[in-house]
Design a protein around this motif. Structure first.
Motif, PDB file in Angstrom:
ATOM      1  N   PRO A 124       0.827  -1.203   0.000  1.00 41.26           N
ATOM      2  CA  PRO A 124       0.000   0.000   0.000  1.00 41.26           C
ATOM      3  C   PRO A 124       0.861   1.253   0.000  1.00 41.26           C
ATOM      4  N   GLU A 125       0.282   2.350  -0.391  1.00 41.36           N
ATOM      5  CA  GLU A 125       0.980   3.635  -0.362  1.00 41.36           C
ATOM      6  C   GLU A 125       1.389   3.888   1.087  1.00 41.36           C
ATOM      7  N   PRO A 126       2.668   4.232   1.343  1.00 41.78           N
ATOM      8  CA  PRO A 126       3.179   4.312   2.715  1.00 41.78           C
ATOM      9  C   PRO A 126       2.362   5.178   3.670  1.00 41.78           C
ATOM     10  N   GLY A 127       1.826   6.281   3.217  1.00 43.25           N
ATOM     11  CA  GLY A 127       1.019   7.149   4.078  1.00 43.25           C
ATOM     12  C   GLY A 127      -0.442   6.763   4.122  1.00 43.25           C
ATOM     13  N   ARG A 128      -0.803   5.707   3.369  1.00 49.94           N
ATOM     14  CA  ARG A 128      -2.189   5.242   3.235  1.00 49.94           C
ATOM     15  C   ARG A 128      -3.103   6.383   2.791  1.00 49.94           C
ATOM     16  N   THR A 129      -2.584   7.232   1.901  1.00 48.12           N
ATOM     17  CA  THR A 129      -3.353   8.322   1.329  1.00 48.12           C
ATOM     18  C   THR A 129      -4.524   7.751   0.534  1.00 48.12           C
ATOM     19  N   SER A 130      -5.691   8.337   0.688  1.00 46.59           N
ATOM     20  CA  SER A 130      -6.847   7.916  -0.094  1.00 46.59           C
ATOM     21  C   SER A 130      -6.535   7.996  -1.581  1.00 46.59           C
ATOM     22  N   TYR A 131      -7.127   7.112  -2.357  1.00 38.78           N
ATOM     23  CA  TYR A 131      -7.000   7.036  -3.814  1.00 38.78           C
ATOM     24  C   TYR A 131      -5.649   6.487  -4.275  1.00 38.78           C
ATOM     25  N   ALA A 132      -4.811   5.967  -3.373  1.00 44.80           N
ATOM     26  CA  ALA A 132      -3.440   5.659  -3.768  1.00 44.80           C
ATOM     27  C   ALA A 132      -3.026   4.194  -3.653  1.00 44.80           C
ATOM     28  N   SER A 133      -3.869   3.331  -3.088  1.00 47.57           N
ATOM     29  CA  SER A 133      -3.509   1.917  -2.927  1.00 47.57           C
ATOM     30  C   SER A 133      -4.538   1.049  -3.631  1.00 47.57           C
ATOM     31  N   TYR A 134      -4.064  -0.038  -4.274  1.00 45.91           N
ATOM     32  CA  TYR A 134      -4.917  -0.824  -5.154  1.00 45.91           C
ATOM     33  C   TYR A 134      -4.637  -2.325  -5.044  1.00 45.91           C
ATOM     34  N   ALA A 135      -5.576  -3.105  -5.528  1.00 43.66           N
ATOM     35  CA  ALA A 135      -5.401  -4.530  -5.817  1.00 43.66           C
ATOM     36  C   ALA A 135      -6.359  -4.840  -6.964  1.00 43.66           C
ATOM     37  N   THR A 136      -6.020  -5.806  -7.798  1.00 45.58           N
ATOM     38  CA  THR A 136      -6.844  -6.093  -8.960  1.00 45.58           C
ATOM     39  C   THR A 136      -7.257  -7.561  -9.005  1.00 45.58           C
ATOM     40  N   PHE A 137      -8.341  -7.809  -9.724  1.00 53.25           N
ATOM     41  CA  PHE A 137      -8.778  -9.171 -10.010  1.00 53.25           C
ATOM     42  C   PHE A 137      -9.608  -9.159 -11.272  1.00 53.25           C
ATOM     43  N   SER A 138      -9.810 -10.325 -11.830  1.00 59.39           N
ATOM     44  CA  SER A 138     -10.651 -10.482 -13.023  1.00 59.39           C
ATOM     45  C   SER A 138     -11.655 -11.584 -12.768  1.00 59.39           C
ATOM     46  N   ASP A 139     -12.824 -11.468 -13.421  1.00 55.96           N
ATOM     47  CA  ASP A 139     -13.789 -12.560 -13.349  1.00 55.96           C
ATOM     48  C   ASP A 139     -13.325 -13.678 -14.288  1.00 55.96           C
ATOM     49  N   PRO A 140     -14.002 -14.810 -14.338  1.00 54.55           N
ATOM     50  CA  PRO A 140     -13.533 -15.934 -15.162  1.00 54.55           C
ATOM     51  C   PRO A 140     -13.392 -15.618 -16.657  1.00 54.55           C
TER      52      PRO A 140
END
Length: 157
Positions: A124-140
Motif C-alpha cells: 500500500p501507499e506508505p502514508g495510506r493516502t486515499s486514492y493511492a492503494s490498489y489490488a486487482t482481479f478479473s472474473d472468469p
C-alpha cells in the motif's frame, strides 16, 4: 440534477459460472430471470454498493472479458483483498503508484501504467493516502476489477 449510475452490463461467456464467481465474491443476487432460450438476465450488487452489475444471455453483444477498469472502493485494501482471497478470488498483491494518486490503466486484472515515470510499487501507499492503494482481479472471462482504498474523499468528490 442527480445522475446516479445504476448498473453496468458485463459480457460473459458462461452465465452460471459468472454467477457462481460473483456470489463467491460476496455480491448479492437481486434477479435471475430466464425470459426465453435466448434471453436470461442476472442482476447482482457488490456489498455496500448502490450500483449493480448485469450479465446473462442476450444482454450485450460485446465480447466476453472486454470490460476493464471497474473500480470497487474499499476502506482498507489489505483487508478487502484478504477477504476476497479467502472467498477464492484470485487477486493481485496490493500495490501503489509511484507517479501519484490515480491509477493509470487496467487490463486483464493487472495494472498497466502509461507515461514516463509511472511505476507500480508493491504494498500500500506508505502514508495510506486515499486514492493511492490498489489490488486487482478479473472474473472468469477476464472482465477487470480494481479495488481502490479511499478513507477520505477529496473536496468536491
Amino acid at each position: 440534477m442527480d445522475l446516479k449510475l445504476e448498473a453496468i452490463v458485463l459480457p460473459v461467456s458462461d452465465v452460471d459460472r459468472a454467477k457462481r464467481f460473483y456470489e463467491a465474491a460476496g455480491f448479492r443476487l437481486d434477479v435471475d430471470n430466464t425470459f426465453s432460450d435466448e434471453y436470461r438476465l442476472v442482476h447482482m450488487t457488490p456489498p455496500g454498493s448502490q450500483c449493480s452489475i448485469i450479465f446473462g444471455k442476450g444482454t450485450i453483444s460485446t465480447a466476453p472479458g472486454t470490460v476493464q477498469g471497474l473500480y470497487l472502493i474499499v476502506a482498507d485494501v489489505e483487508k478487502a483483498r484478504e477477504e476476497l482471497v479467502g472467498r477464492g478470488v484470485g487477486m493481485s498483491e496490493v500495490f501503489h503508484d509511484a507517479g501519484g494518486l490515480l491509477h493509470h490503466g487496467h487490463e486483464g486484472g493487472e495494472a498497466v501504467h502509461r507515461g514516463a515515470g509511472q511505476e507500480r510499487i508493491e504494498g500500500p501507499e506508505p502514508g495510506r493516502t486515499s486514492y493511492a492503494s490498489y489490488a486487482t482481479f478479473s472474473d472468469p472471462d477476464g472482465n477487470g476489477w480494481l479495488l481502490q482504498e479511499i478513507t477520505e474523499r477529496l473536496p468536491g468528490r
